[in-house]
Design an enzyme around this catalytic site. Structure first.
Site, short mmCIF file in Angstrom:
data_model
loop_
_atom_site.label_atom_id
_atom_site.label_comp_id
_atom_site.label_asym_id
_atom_site.label_seq_id
_atom_site.Cartn_x
_atom_site.Cartn_y
_atom_site.Cartn_z
CE LYS A 138 1.60 6.03 15.73
NZ LYS A 138 0.16 5.88 15.81
CG ASP B 51 0.60 4.21 4.60
OD1 ASP B 51 -0.31 3.65 3.96
OD2 ASP B 51 0.93 3.88 5.75
CG ASP C 89 -0.21 -0.16 2.53
OD1 ASP C 89 1.02 -0.33 2.52
OD2 ASP C 89 -0.88 -0.13 3.57
P1 GTP Z 1 -5.43 -1.31 8.12
O1 GTP Z 1 -6.32 -2.41 8.63
O2 GTP Z 1 -6.23 -0.19 7.55
O3 GTP Z 1 -4.40 -0.84 9.10
O4 GTP Z 1 -4.59 -1.83 6.83
P2 GTP Z 1 -3.69 -3.17 6.65
O5 GTP Z 1 -4.45 -4.35 7.10
O6 GTP Z 1 -3.23 -3.19 5.23
O7 GTP Z 1 -2.48 -2.96 7.63
P3 GTP Z 1 -1.13 -2.15 7.39
O8 GTP Z 1 -1.42 -0.93 6.58
O9 GTP Z 1 -0.46 -1.97 8.68
O10 GTP Z 1 -0.27 -3.19 6.54
C1 GTP Z 1 0.90 -2.84 5.83
C2 GTP Z 1 1.08 -3.85 4.71
O11 GTP Z 1 1.27 -5.16 5.24
C3 GTP Z 1 -0.14 -3.93 3.79
O12 GTP Z 1 0.34 -4.09 2.48
C4 GTP Z 1 -0.88 -5.18 4.28
O13 GTP Z 1 -1.56 -5.84 3.22
C5 GTP Z 1 0.27 -6.06 4.78
N1 GTP Z 1 -0.11 -6.88 5.93
C6 GTP Z 1 -0.48 -6.47 7.17
N2 GTP Z 1 -0.71 -7.52 7.98
C7 GTP Z 1 -0.47 -8.64 7.22
C8 GTP Z 1 -0.54 -10.05 7.50
O14 GTP Z 1 -0.86 -10.51 8.59
N3 GTP Z 1 -0.22 -10.89 6.46
C9 GTP Z 1 0.15 -10.43 5.23
N4 GTP Z 1 0.43 -11.31 4.27
N5 GTP Z 1 0.22 -9.11 4.94
C10 GTP Z 1 -0.09 -8.23 5.93
#
Ligand code: GTP
Length: 365
Positions: free
Chosen positions: A161, A222, A110
């Protein structure tokens, strides 16, 4: 062979309801799913094998790429339960083919970034590092975990943070793009949830591993929140951010099947999807209008997303709003900023107004 992992298993809760049926990396940004922009960038950087670390709505990634014909091998590492960012990297590592010493590129699914991926790989190789992280500088570090480095770029610590000005010891933050020596990612525990930011990186630094920052001033955003999402898309359309998939910079990206009334104005890097209908005197400004959306006469849509098959009624005003798919906003509504409308919901005409503008009172006294 250069290999990469993209982390795409998160639920994308901050982007609901857009992510109710579509994982965040598959949402449309400047005319293509976001992950396709990342794939194009990886191919440009010489990557030949990419592993998608999937979990939430995992099957949709295989659907998206079933007809993919470019010169790139794609593998899928599916987590039955999400393993966190660190666990996901370890789990995806099982499908890599390179030797233990080979560098592996890892991208969050993302992050829209202008960083030169070949540059970060070269920096990693030049230092024979265990891990190299892309770092970016932010104007206000208080919302982020901080990553101070020494004069050689070696990471000193990973800080939570900051709460006070004194704790803002650097303006460098983790930009969500890493290079790992393969043997280092293979050593991450793969049987439980692990956060790469909160657990893996601090442990590596504490153990004396060679963890370096690669700080650049490239474009970086982001896309995790609705406002960042629309701004990222607009930046791609207007050329502030670059992707090999986006045509030359323009005021708007309008699908050839969309119908735009000649008196409507579509600007600020807005996108209008297939078969959308934009009525007379409408203003679409820095917004994303999905497939088959209707925007009726005189409506104004600013910094908002209207997901596919939704309707924005005549003279309604939206700012920083997210309208779920198949939702209908009746005429003469004025939605408060940051409102998110669930998929399929209906707001009647004159149902919501945030300003004192007089409209005819429909009740009889
Ligand atoms: P929010 O729920 O809105 O915080 O978004 P998110 O679920 O994408 O979490 P975040 O933005 O912290 O994740 C950063 C990146 O890591 C994103 O590209 C997510 O798809 C990926 N990501 C987060 N948690 C996991 C996980 O448990 N497994 C995998 N495969 N990818 C993850």
């Amino acid at each position: 062979m250069q290999e990469a992992i993209i982390l795409v298993g998160g639920k994308g809760t901050r982007l609901r309801p857009l992510t109710n049926h579509t994982p965040k990396p598959l949402l449309n940004v400047a005319g293509s799913s976001f992950i396709r922009h990342q794939i194009a960038k990886l191919i440009d950087a010489g990557v030949e094998h990419v592993v998608f670390a999937t979990s939430y709505l995992a099957g949709l990634f295989e659907e998206e790429f079933q007809d993919f014909s470019q010169d790139l091998r794609i593998s899928y590492a599916v987590e039955k339960v999400p393993l966190g960012t660190g666990g996901a990297i370890r789990n995806a590592g099982r499908l890599l083919r390179g030797a233990p010493d080979e560098p592996v590129l890892i991208l969050n699914g993302d992050i829209l970034s202008g960083v030169d991926l070949r540059g970060i790989l070269a920096a990693h190789r030049g230092r024979d590092a265990d891990v190299t992280l892309h770092l970016t500088r932010v104007a206000d570090p208080r919302a982020f975990g901080l990553v101070p480095t020494d004069d050689d770029g070696r990471v000193l610590s990973f800080l939570e943070k900051p709460k006070t000005a004194a704790e803002c010891v650097t303006d460098q933050i983790n930009a969500g793009c890493y290079v790992f020596r393969r043997s280092v990612l293979d050593a991450i525990p793969g049987d439980r949830e692990v956060s790469v930011e909160q657990e893996t990186f601090p442990r590596l630094v504490a153990a004396g591993a060679l963890v370096y920052g690669h700080t650049t001033a490239d474009y970086w955003r982001d896309l995790g929140t609705p406002l960042a999402f629309v701004h990222g898309s607009a930046d791609l359309v207007t050329g502030r951010a670059r992707s090999p998939l986006v045509p030359p910079p323009a005021e708007a990206l309008i699908h050839p099947t969309a119908r735009i009334d000649p008196s409507a104005r579509v600007l600020g890097g807005s996108c209008v999807g297939p078969h959308a209908v934009i009525g007379p005197d409408v203003v679409i400004d820095r917004a994303i209008i999905g497939a088959r959306v209707t925007v009726e006469s005189g409506a104004r849509v600013h910094e908002s997303v209207a997901d596919h098959d939704s309707v924005i009624g005549a003279r309604s005003v939206l700012r920083e709003a997210v309208v779920g798919c198949h939702a209908e906003v009746g005429a003469d509504n004025e939605l408060p900023a940051q409102l998110r409308l669930s998929c399929g919901i209906r707001i009647p005409a004159q149902g919501v107004r945030v300003s004192g503008t007089a409209v005819a009172c429909p009740t009889v006294h």
